[in-house]
Enzyme design. Sequence first.
Site, PDB file in Angstrom:
ATOM      1  N   GLY A 116       0.846  -1.190   0.000  1.00  0.00           N
ATOM      2  CA  GLY A 116       0.000   0.000   0.000  1.00  0.00           C
ATOM      3  C   GLY A 116       0.880   1.238   0.000  1.00  0.00           C
ATOM      4  O   GLY A 116       1.862   1.307   0.739  1.00  0.00           O
TER       5      GLY A 116
ATOM      6  N   GLY B  88      -0.362   4.654   0.022  1.00  0.00           N
ATOM      7  CA  GLY B  88      -1.091   5.880   0.311  1.00  0.00           C
ATOM      8  C   GLY B  88      -0.310   6.713   1.313  1.00  0.00           C
ATOM      9  O   GLY B  88       0.922   6.628   1.384  1.00  0.00           O
ATOM     10  N   LEU B  89      -1.022   7.508   2.120  1.00  0.00           N
ATOM     11  CA  LEU B  89      -0.317   8.370   3.064  1.00  0.00           C
ATOM     12  C   LEU B  89       0.524   7.569   4.039  1.00  0.00           C
ATOM     13  O   LEU B  89       1.670   7.907   4.302  1.00  0.00           O
ATOM     14  CB  LEU B  89      -1.314   9.243   3.822  1.00  0.00           C
ATOM     15  CG  LEU B  89      -1.903  10.398   3.014  1.00  0.00           C
ATOM     16  CD1 LEU B  89      -2.894  11.171   3.857  1.00  0.00           C
ATOM     17  CD2 LEU B  89      -0.803  11.331   2.533  1.00  0.00           C
TER      18      LEU B  89
ATOM     19  N   SER C 173     -16.766  17.499   0.997  1.00  0.00           N
ATOM     20  CA  SER C 173     -15.971  17.700   2.208  1.00  0.00           C
ATOM     21  C   SER C 173     -16.781  18.244   3.378  1.00  0.00           C
ATOM     22  O   SER C 173     -17.626  19.121   3.236  1.00  0.00           O
ATOM     23  CB  SER C 173     -14.841  18.678   1.928  1.00  0.00           C
ATOM     24  OG  SER C 173     -14.256  19.085   3.138  1.00  0.00           O
TER      25      SER C 173
ATOM     26  N   ARG D 178     -19.355  13.517  12.898  1.00  0.00           N
ATOM     27  CA  ARG D 178     -19.966  12.863  11.749  1.00  0.00           C
ATOM     28  C   ARG D 178     -21.051  11.854  12.120  1.00  0.00           C
ATOM     29  O   ARG D 178     -22.057  11.753  11.422  1.00  0.00           O
ATOM     30  CB  ARG D 178     -18.879  12.171  10.928  1.00  0.00           C
ATOM     31  CG  ARG D 178     -17.945  13.188  10.315  1.00  0.00           C
ATOM     32  CD  ARG D 178     -16.777  12.542   9.632  1.00  0.00           C
ATOM     33  NE  ARG D 178     -15.982  13.593   8.992  1.00  0.00           N
ATOM     34  CZ  ARG D 178     -14.897  13.377   8.279  1.00  0.00           C
ATOM     35  NH1 ARG D 178     -14.461  12.149   8.097  1.00  0.00           N
ATOM     36  NH2 ARG D 178     -14.249  14.369   7.736  1.00  0.00           N
TER      37      ARG D 178
ATOM     38  N   ARG E  68     -14.535   8.571  13.844  1.00  0.00           N
ATOM     39  CA  ARG E  68     -13.353   9.356  13.484  1.00  0.00           C
ATOM     40  C   ARG E  68     -13.770  10.800  13.234  1.00  0.00           C
ATOM     41  O   ARG E  68     -14.696  11.057  12.477  1.00  0.00           O
ATOM     42  CB  ARG E  68     -12.694   8.810  12.225  1.00  0.00           C
ATOM     43  CG  ARG E  68     -11.415   9.551  11.862  1.00  0.00           C
ATOM     44  CD  ARG E  68     -10.760   8.964  10.643  1.00  0.00           C
ATOM     45  NE  ARG E  68     -11.534   9.195   9.445  1.00  0.00           N
ATOM     46  CZ  ARG E  68     -11.512  10.337   8.743  1.00  0.00           C
ATOM     47  NH1 ARG E  68     -10.763  11.343   9.134  1.00  0.00           N
ATOM     48  NH2 ARG E  68     -12.243  10.472   7.663  1.00  0.00           N
TER      49      ARG E  68
ATOM     50  N   LEU F 240      -5.811  11.692   7.791  1.00  0.00           N
ATOM     51  CA  LEU F 240      -4.566  12.084   7.129  1.00  0.00           C
ATOM     52  C   LEU F 240      -3.473  12.211   8.180  1.00  0.00           C
ATOM     53  O   LEU F 240      -2.329  11.801   7.981  1.00  0.00           O
ATOM     54  CB  LEU F 240      -4.750  13.421   6.399  1.00  0.00           C
ATOM     55  CG  LEU F 240      -5.905  13.497   5.400  1.00  0.00           C
ATOM     56  CD1 LEU F 240      -5.862  14.817   4.649  1.00  0.00           C
ATOM     57  CD2 LEU F 240      -5.851  12.346   4.424  1.00  0.00           C
TER      58      LEU F 240
END
Lengths: 249, 667
Positions: free
Chosen positions: B41, B43-44, B285, B338, B464, B470
Amino acid sequence: MNLTLKIWRQQDANTKGKIVDYPISGIDEDMSFLEMLDVLNEELIAKGEEPVEFDHDCREGICGSCSLQINGEPHGPDRGVTTCQLHMRMFKDGDTITIEPFRAKAFPVIKDLIVDRTSFDRIQQAGGFISVNTSGNTIDANAIPVNKHDADDSFAAATCIGCGACVAACKNASAMLFTSAKVSQFALLPQGQVEATDRVLNMVRQMDEEGFGNCSNTGACEIECPKGISLENIARMNREYLAASVKKN
Amino acid sequence: MAIFDSNIPQGDLAKKWTNHKNEINLVNPANKRNIDVIVVGTGLAGGSAAATLAELGYNVKTFCYQDSPRRAHSIAAQGGINAAKNYQGDGDSTYRLFYDTVKGGDYRSREANVYRLAEVSANIIDQCVAQGVPFAREYGGLLDNRSFGGVLVSRTFYAKGQTGQQLLLGAYAAMNRQINRGKIEAFNRHEMLDIVIVDGKARGIIARDLVTGKIERHSAHAVVIASGGYGNVFFLSTNAMGSNVTASWKIHKKGAYFANPCYTQIHPTCIPVSGDHQSKLTLMSESLRNDGRIWVPKKKEDAEAIRQGKLKPTELAEEDRDYYLERRYPSFGNLVPRDVASRAAKERCDAGFGVNKTGEAVFLDFDSAIMRYGKEQAIIQGNHNANDKEVRELGEKVVENKYGNLFQMYEKIVDENPYKTPMMIYPAVHYTMGGIWVDYNLMTTIPGCYAAGEANFSDHGANRLGASALMQGLADGYFVLPYTIGDYLADDIRTGKIPTDTPEFDAAEKNVKDQIAKLVNNKGKNSVDSYHKKLGKIMWNKCGMARNAEGLQEAIQEISDLRDDFYKNVLVPGSAESKNSELEKAMRVADFLELGELFAKDALHRNESCGGHFREEYQTEEGEAKRDDENFKYVAAWEYKGKPSDAVLHKEELEYNNIELKTRSYK
């Protein structure tokens, strides 16, 4: 909607390809172009045929995976979008749509509509970075003030998604819009100055080695770019390149 | 039994990480070049880990299914990245970021990990700026910040609505520098299909070249899994279409515990589902909630008229609108976390106030922000008598500067201009907080196998907060793993190259080849997608935003039946020896069909509501989540025993010594 699709089929890089016709019906105008291809592939699978291979991933216009030359235009007839964000409302009932891979010597076909764009990676590897240690012993971020205008321009260049539409749109298959966007991002930031000379020379050299053509100021790349990357970047790269060449000699 | 100790260092919370770094083993720079590390992987988390491990001197091999690391799904993250910099002087601190994150996670994350995350957060920004990430700036040249859900300070750094893209390109550039130096060998268009364990330690992987179909053996002294989350178990999600659980699931089957699989974040502001053809959901977003106000009509007849197109939302008078988040949660308003915002939207839509054709959408309205900013701009420009039209134009300009690309994306998909009419949004599956169980060093229960970023479970608890994924990805990759992996690898300096011609590699390769042969030769009648869609429907209806025991029991049975049917009737056209996207999907869906069952099993056993896990049986009279700290203040870590239904539960009790457990209230 009922449509006729003319799609490039090619087993692999070493096999000759050809256009195959596929009629398709019941397409909803709210579908994205790739969802329309999903429908076609489901039909092909049901008939025991091999589905059409195409690159895609995020399907929200940011990863840069999707390509497709649609009716001769990279990412199709809409402006400022990638193929995954192109919607069928851009087409009319009864249309014939030609779908081909992005064509360029430096983008060999892998299968059907998928091409190999790793030449872009190699251009980046030649100098598209700032040589800073990644272990975290850097100065405070606000110790490097950046003029807002420069930061915005740098960001605008950095938003290039590396899809290759610029190359596919160019009659010379030039990668100068892509490469110049990368050069510009760092050229506009104070952090990027130290290596600026080597960066532009190395990236341009790699771009040429990969077999991309040169820019002849037609501007098709800018028109077809889904992210609106400006031709000004090419001008900036040329200035950087000239200055770097003079410095090096 | 595998090793199951969280290895949290002793001592004061604020000193744990520093003390730990001072005490763990180091590898001599000259020895690092004799050690190989595999990173799955890019990604970040994976990209930053690979770059930093290579920087330190290890030989790194990276694997990703995309054609380039630059396309990892981290690239799609929009809003921003948190850091406790307190540049705005609004009272932020490491402790506050830690506190907000633990509270936001509904007290189901590990204190020590979260504190470390908050501690290194400020460093991430310094690192990224040094690498040339073009963050948003103020006119004075300093970095700009904004605010996100569940938080009362402005600690989010951003690059318009493309923060994930810029951070990923930063990590990718750092990787490129190491590829250029020969310290990273990148295997793109490769998929990891099994892990190889030798003498109880992770010693390599089996990967498939997705272009040629060739099965390859790669050995290493340690393996890092950074392959992201498993939200695509729902079929429709905001994840990239290729995001999958395979790497995590394969190591789970070889002994890595899978923690809290039922914790899924449903993001409140996505573009609603428009029809059955849909392949993917698109997120808007959360930063939009800084300026957008969420509402539905107060009266059902108005909602009905809007659904039928007889009434335009802009025609509905202010007093006939129900700004339900502002009404229910006055102190956080539209910026509640959220999970709270998502449930509130579902509650209104279930009650019949939904505003699109399917009745599953609410409005996100920028009108008041446009007028407010417009008035401000008019005054700045010296125009004190601006009319409404002028004010609106000026205001639209300001909103465009902040969120232009998001507005454009919305317009392309929905074919409506969000500057003129409110956006329609609905919650969608976004991020998975559950994942591979890891200790404080990010090591899984398989020695030498690590998990970083969304692939692990540790930092977000049951929910989260925005702009924290990130942060965790880069914290793990740049600053945590490079230290902690050395502690383990210090014992390996004399091991030498790991051979790949051993019985362990033979067995793992055979296992992979058998599975591929089985799928390709199955010649059934149903497409892979048809199974994935069916699985997704079960997951959304019975393990989605709200769950109950009855539905979960049904889901477990239905998923198990669907899996049996898949192996009998799936059709994978084409061969295994060339590019074959259907085969790739089939391998991934096979794993989702097992993970989905464990997901439901985990949700069923957790008799409480917390964060992204809302059990209908456990709610307050006002419909808020009712946690049970007495009985469920633990991490549920599942051990694989042959099939998902036989998985054995291990509990890691969570201790809160620095935070008082409170009912989470955003009123």
